[in-house]
Design a protein around this motif. Structure first.
Motif, short mmCIF file in Angstrom:
data_model
loop_
_atom_site.label_atom_id
_atom_site.label_comp_id
_atom_site.label_asym_id
_atom_site.label_seq_id
_atom_site.Cartn_x
_atom_site.Cartn_y
_atom_site.Cartn_z
N SER A 61 0.84 -1.21 0.00
CA SER A 61 0.00 0.00 0.00
C SER A 61 0.87 1.26 0.00
O SER A 61 0.53 2.26 -0.65
N ASP A 62 1.99 1.21 0.70
CA ASP A 62 2.90 2.35 0.75
C ASP A 62 3.52 2.60 -0.62
O ASP A 62 3.73 3.75 -1.03
N LEU A 63 3.83 1.53 -1.35
CA LEU A 63 4.40 1.68 -2.69
C LEU A 63 3.45 2.43 -3.61
O LEU A 63 3.86 3.31 -4.37
N VAL A 64 2.17 2.08 -3.55
CA VAL A 64 1.18 2.74 -4.40
C VAL A 64 1.11 4.23 -4.09
O VAL A 64 1.10 5.08 -4.99
N ALA A 65 1.07 4.55 -2.80
CA ALA A 65 0.96 5.95 -2.38
C ALA A 65 2.20 6.75 -2.75
O ALA A 65 2.11 7.87 -3.27
N LYS A 66 3.37 6.18 -2.50
CA LYS A 66 4.62 6.89 -2.79
C LYS A 66 4.83 7.08 -4.28
O LYS A 66 5.33 8.13 -4.72
N ALA A 67 4.50 6.04 -5.09
CA ALA A 67 4.70 6.15 -6.53
C ALA A 67 3.83 7.23 -7.15
O ALA A 67 4.20 7.84 -8.15
N ARG A 68 2.68 7.49 -6.53
CA ARG A 68 1.75 8.51 -7.04
C ARG A 68 2.41 9.88 -7.00
O ARG A 68 2.17 10.73 -7.88
#
Length: 554
Positions: A61-68
């Protein structure tokens, strides 16, 4: 814990082709990799499994948020000690922010669903890639073939040689762009094949890789194209650290017509280590085989200069184990020599000689950096060499240490200007696997090393030579040759010729090889490893994928 092999089969049925093209590229994975099928944490109720599932959920979930907010790239970590998990996510650098977000959001769901919380999980989509693992792999090059995706167009072109030449040129341009400064590891190129047909190529690395590591990763992919892709109209190979693809239609963005559309991959079939029958319908069949050995990863591949020597030579006696006046005087001379070498080389363009002591207490030293590296990297390498040589050899009479970027030596006699090609005081590094066409590859290696040697013995070269030779439409050979600057050109030529004469036996048809003596060294690779890179980026080179073929005496 015991590791079991697992086979992951993903079939996108014909109905997927009927969906909107953008949905197909962001909804359906083209491959997945799940390790340790018998030990997935989704089926366990222990406190350890609960903690690890919590870490995995946080990472994805953190990867999705950070990549955004990170331009389509992110790394993450959660947990501590044995419960720690590391993750990486990256979108293809040419897709829109909206497509990237949609792809990674789907990947975060599907990677857990497909792999059920295995310790090493990876998933590939047309527009993005995501991975998590309970080991810090950030910055490492991963080109494991059993954890990769290969897709080939069914149809072949009519003129294979001419088409491979055009595809090779397009891919060469794309990989050169990918390692360029400011490109984010992305390269795109177009090459005309006939008046009616062009080849479009895309190459990309994950953004945690340094440019030389990116170049090596992409070169390993492209070296597979001759055999894997042959004259296919389109081909794609995706590793976990880089991916490359070519087509005879514009598939990357912006499209030549200026429209924004995704790619229909339904005409592809997946080639795998495991065999499978072809479907009568043109669906996308993805097969990823995971072997038992797949869980064994190489040592960490740093994106900065390695501070570990690639070889040492220590010849007794050791004066650190003696307390006599003679031993004390000799240790003092050695300390003076190694510290003086590092200081002099800083002002001497990466080369220095030094001496200290008198009579039987005299010691002589030489230090030299590889002639293509930056002053900062040279200084750092020699400073480390000065410390490590004394530590490793413990004040032995004759001590030598080799690093990727520098070499240092001291001994109790004046060896300046002498050629030294002792095989028991040398380093040989060989890269696996071998190239498919040994004779043709060795011929290209011979030409590249021959040119590099010729440059190295030329007046004013400082004993340094670099060269490039084309082997196939997709593969080039890069070579470097260098002598220590105390050697006269004839002795330099003799030393380098002695080194190159060992390549046939020591290197075979290995994709890369390096032999370092104390007076000269020669190396070749199938990726640009010397500076300036073809994209003019100054960055260190990672050698941790190599295995030591001939250890130095100690």
């Amino acid at each position: 814990m015991a590791a079991l092999s697992q086979l992951v089969l993903v079939t996108a049925f014909l109905a997927a082709a009927l969906l909107p093209l953008g949905m197909a590229a962001t909804t359906y994975p083209i491959g997945s990799f799940c390790s340790e099928s018998g030990m997935n944490y989704g089926d366990l109720n222990s406190s350890e499994a609960v903690v690890r599932r919590r870490s995995v959920n946080f990472v994805v979930s953190d990867l999705v948020a950070k990549a955004r907010t990170g331009g389509g790239f992110a790394t993450s970590r959660a947990g501590r000690g044995y419960d720690a998990f590391y993750g990486l996510a990256q979108c293809r650098g040419d897709v829109s922010g909206g497509d990237c977000d949609a792809c990674l959001a789907q990947a975060a769901k599907q990677i857990v669903s497909n792999c059920n919380y295995t310790s090493d999980s990876r998933i590939w989509y047309e527009y993005c890639f995501m991975r998590y693992y309970n080991y810090d792999f950030i910055g490492e090059v991963d080109t494991r073939e059993d954890a990769s995706v290969t897709m080939i167009n069914w149809q072949n072109m009519d003129n294979p040689k001419a088409f491979q030449k055009a595809a090779g040129k397009a891919m060469g341009k794309a990989t050169a762009q990918a390692v360029a400064v400011g490109r984010g590891g992305l390269g795109r190129a177009k090459e005309q094949y006939t008046p009616f047909v062009s080849v479009y190529a895309l190459a990309q690395c994950t953004r945690d890789l340094a440019p030389p590591a990116c170049a090596r990763c992409l070169s390993e992919i492209v070296s597979k194209f001759d055999k894997t892709c042959n004259s296919a109209q389109g081909c794609q190979i995706d590793y976990s650290s880089c991916w490359a693809r070519y087509e005879i239609y514009p598939f990357y963005f912006p499209l030549e017509a200026g429209s924004r559309a995704t790619i229909d991959m339904s005409k592809y079939t997946k080639q795998s280590m495991a065999s499978t029958s072809r479907r009568s319908h043109h669906c996308c069949l993805v097969l990823v085989a995971v072997s038992l050995a797949a869980i064994l990863l190489p040592m960490a591949m740093a994106t900065t200069i390695s501070m570990s020597p690639i070889g040492t030579f220590c010849w007794n006696p050791s004066y650190n184990e003696m307390s006599s006046g003679e031993a004390i005087a000799r240790r003092r001379s050695i300390n003076s020599v190694v510290s003086d070498l590092a200081a002099k080389a800083r002002a001497g363009g990466g080369f220095a000689t030094s001496s200290a002591g008198r009579g039987i207490d005299a010691f002589y030293g030489l230090a030299q950096c590889r002639g293509d590296v930056s002053g900062g990297d040279c200084d750092a390498c020699l400073a480390q060499a000065a410390k490590q040589m004394v530590t490793n050899c413990n004040y032995t009479l004759d001590s030598r240490i080799w690093y990727e970027y520098c070499f240092m030596r001291y001994v109790d006699f004046n060896f300046f200007g002498e050629m030294d090609t002792r095989t028991d005081a040398s380093v040989t590094l060989r890269q696996w696997p071998d190239m498919d066409n040994p004779m043709a590859f060795q011929k290209a290696v011979g030409k590249a090393t021959g040119k590099a040697v010729a440059h190295a013995v030329t007046m004013g070269s400082g004993g340094l030579g670099r060269a490039k030779e084309q082997c196939t439409s997709f593969v080039n050979v890069y070579a470097l040759a260098q002598c220590t600057r105390d050697l006269a050109p004839p002795l330099c030529a003799q030393c380098l010729s002695t080194t190159v004469s060992k390549f046939a036996e020591a290197c075979g048809s290995g994709q890369g090889c390096q032999i370092d003596y104390s007076s000269c060294w020669v190396r070749y690779e199938i990726y640009p490893f010397y500076f300036p890179l073809e994209a003019n980026r100054q960055a260190p080179t990672d050698l941790t994928k190599y295995t030591k073929a001939a250890s130095s005496a100690s």
